[in-house]
Write a protein that holds these residues in place. Structure first.
Motif, PDB file in Angstrom:
ATOM      1  N   PRO A 174       0.823  -1.215   0.000  1.00 31.06           N
ATOM      2  CA  PRO A 174       0.000   0.000   0.000  1.00 31.06           C
ATOM      3  C   PRO A 174       0.850   1.255   0.000  1.00 31.06           C
ATOM      4  N   GLY A 175       0.565   2.168  -0.923  1.00 38.06           N
ATOM      5  CA  GLY A 175       1.282   3.425  -0.988  1.00 38.06           C
ATOM      6  C   GLY A 175       2.655   3.360  -1.625  1.00 38.06           C
ATOM      7  N   LYS A 176       3.019   2.193  -2.153  1.00 37.12           N
ATOM      8  CA  LYS A 176       4.336   2.036  -2.767  1.00 37.12           C
ATOM      9  C   LYS A 176       4.198   1.582  -4.213  1.00 37.12           C
ATOM     10  N   GLY A 177       5.309   1.695  -4.933  1.00 32.56           N
ATOM     11  CA  GLY A 177       5.321   1.263  -6.317  1.00 32.56           C
ATOM     12  C   GLY A 177       5.459  -0.242  -6.440  1.00 32.56           C
ATOM     13  N   PRO A 219       6.917  -9.168   8.139  1.00 35.76           N
ATOM     14  CA  PRO A 219       5.827  -8.199   7.928  1.00 35.76           C
ATOM     15  C   PRO A 219       6.058  -7.307   6.699  1.00 35.76           C
ATOM     16  N   GLU A 220       7.304  -7.002   6.402  1.00 35.83           N
ATOM     17  CA  GLU A 220       7.593  -6.151   5.247  1.00 35.83           C
ATOM     18  C   GLU A 220       7.363  -6.858   3.911  1.00 35.83           C
ATOM     19  N   ASP A 221       7.068  -8.152   3.944  1.00 35.44           N
ATOM     20  CA  ASP A 221       6.697  -8.871   2.722  1.00 35.44           C
ATOM     21  C   ASP A 221       5.220  -8.681   2.387  1.00 35.44           C
ATOM     22  N   THR A 222       4.488  -8.044   3.281  1.00 33.70           N
ATOM     23  CA  THR A 222       3.071  -7.810   3.042  1.00 33.70           C
ATOM     24  C   THR A 222       2.859  -6.963   1.794  1.00 33.70           C
ATOM     25  N   ALA A 223       2.067  -7.490   0.870  1.00 22.10           N
ATOM     26  CA  ALA A 223       1.822  -6.800  -0.396  1.00 22.10           C
ATOM     27  C   ALA A 223       0.854  -7.616  -1.237  1.00 22.10           C
ATOM     28  N   ALA A 224       0.378  -6.994  -2.293  1.00 18.13           N
ATOM     29  CA  ALA A 224      -0.300  -7.745  -3.343  1.00 18.13           C
ATOM     30  C   ALA A 224       0.773  -8.287  -4.272  1.00 18.13           C
ATOM     31  N   TYR A 225       0.716  -9.567  -4.552  1.00 17.94           N
ATOM     32  CA  TYR A 225       1.724 -10.211  -5.398  1.00 17.94           C
ATOM     33  C   TYR A 225       1.117 -10.483  -6.773  1.00 17.94           C
ATOM     34  N   ASP A 236      12.525  -5.050 -14.640  1.00 11.65           N
ATOM     35  CA  ASP A 236      11.781  -3.881 -15.111  1.00 11.65           C
ATOM     36  C   ASP A 236      10.364  -4.299 -15.481  1.00 11.65           C
ATOM     37  N   SER A 237       9.403  -3.814 -14.727  1.00 11.59           N
ATOM     38  CA  SER A 237       8.019  -4.227 -14.956  1.00 11.59           C
ATOM     39  C   SER A 237       7.505  -3.813 -16.334  1.00 11.59           C
ATOM     40  N   SER A 238       8.094  -2.781 -16.913  1.00 17.92           N
ATOM     41  CA  SER A 238       7.623  -2.319 -18.225  1.00 17.92           C
ATOM     42  C   SER A 238       7.941  -3.308 -19.341  1.00 17.92           C
ATOM     43  N   LEU A 239       8.806  -4.275 -19.063  1.00 17.61           N
ATOM     44  CA  LEU A 239       9.170  -5.266 -20.075  1.00 17.61           C
ATOM     45  C   LEU A 239       8.289  -6.515 -20.021  1.00 17.61           C
ATOM     46  N   TYR A 240       7.317  -6.485 -19.123  1.00 12.23           N
ATOM     47  CA  TYR A 240       6.387  -7.608 -19.017  1.00 12.23           C
ATOM     48  C   TYR A 240       5.097  -7.256 -19.755  1.00 12.23           C
ATOM     49  N   ASP A 241       4.622  -8.243 -20.513  1.00  5.96           N
ATOM     50  CA  ASP A 241       3.514  -7.996 -21.424  1.00  5.96           C
ATOM     51  C   ASP A 241       2.160  -8.395 -20.865  1.00  5.96           C
TER      52      ASP A 241
END
Length: 124
Positions: free
Chosen positions: A41-44, A89-95, A107-112
């Protein structure tokens, strides 16, 4: 097109393990690599791990998960996994699972193609 469906998220305690799965369908032959990203949440969106798909299964990890997470693939099942041990706890995220036609990059921009995501919550 490639469709990706993640599963396996949940709420666990610090130190526990989870295994995420990503089932791929469609034009899988066009995939060069599969990756996992996460977004708190709140992060890239942050790169977690990647594995080449139709070549030698070379793997790549971000430093914060090395030694704790393992990415693997089962080409017969068209599925990629992320085994997560010693969760913090810092692994908490949407995966998110992603597929790239060109690169096993951080680089996420290279994923289609992208899945819808699965929530992982680690309690302290």
């Amino acid at each position: 097109q490639v469709q990706l469906v993640e599963s396996g998220g949940g709420l666990v305690q610090a130190g526990d393990s989870l295994r995420l799965s990503c089932a791929a369908s469609g034009r899988i032959f066009s995939v060069y690599a599969m990756g996992w990203f996460r977004q708190a949440p709140g992060k890239g969106r942050e790169f977690v791990a990647a594995v080449r798909w139709n070549y030698a299964p070379t793997t790549y990890y971000t430093d914060s998960v090395k030694g704790r997470f393992t990415i693997s693939r089962d080409n017969a099942k068209s599925t990629v996994y992320l085994q997560m041990n010693s969760l913090k706890p810092e692994d908490t995220a949407a995966y998110y699972c992603a597929a790239s036609k060109t690169s096993a990059s951080s680089d996420s921009s290279l994923y289609d193609y992208w899945g819808q995501g699965t929530q992982v919550t680690i309690s302290s």
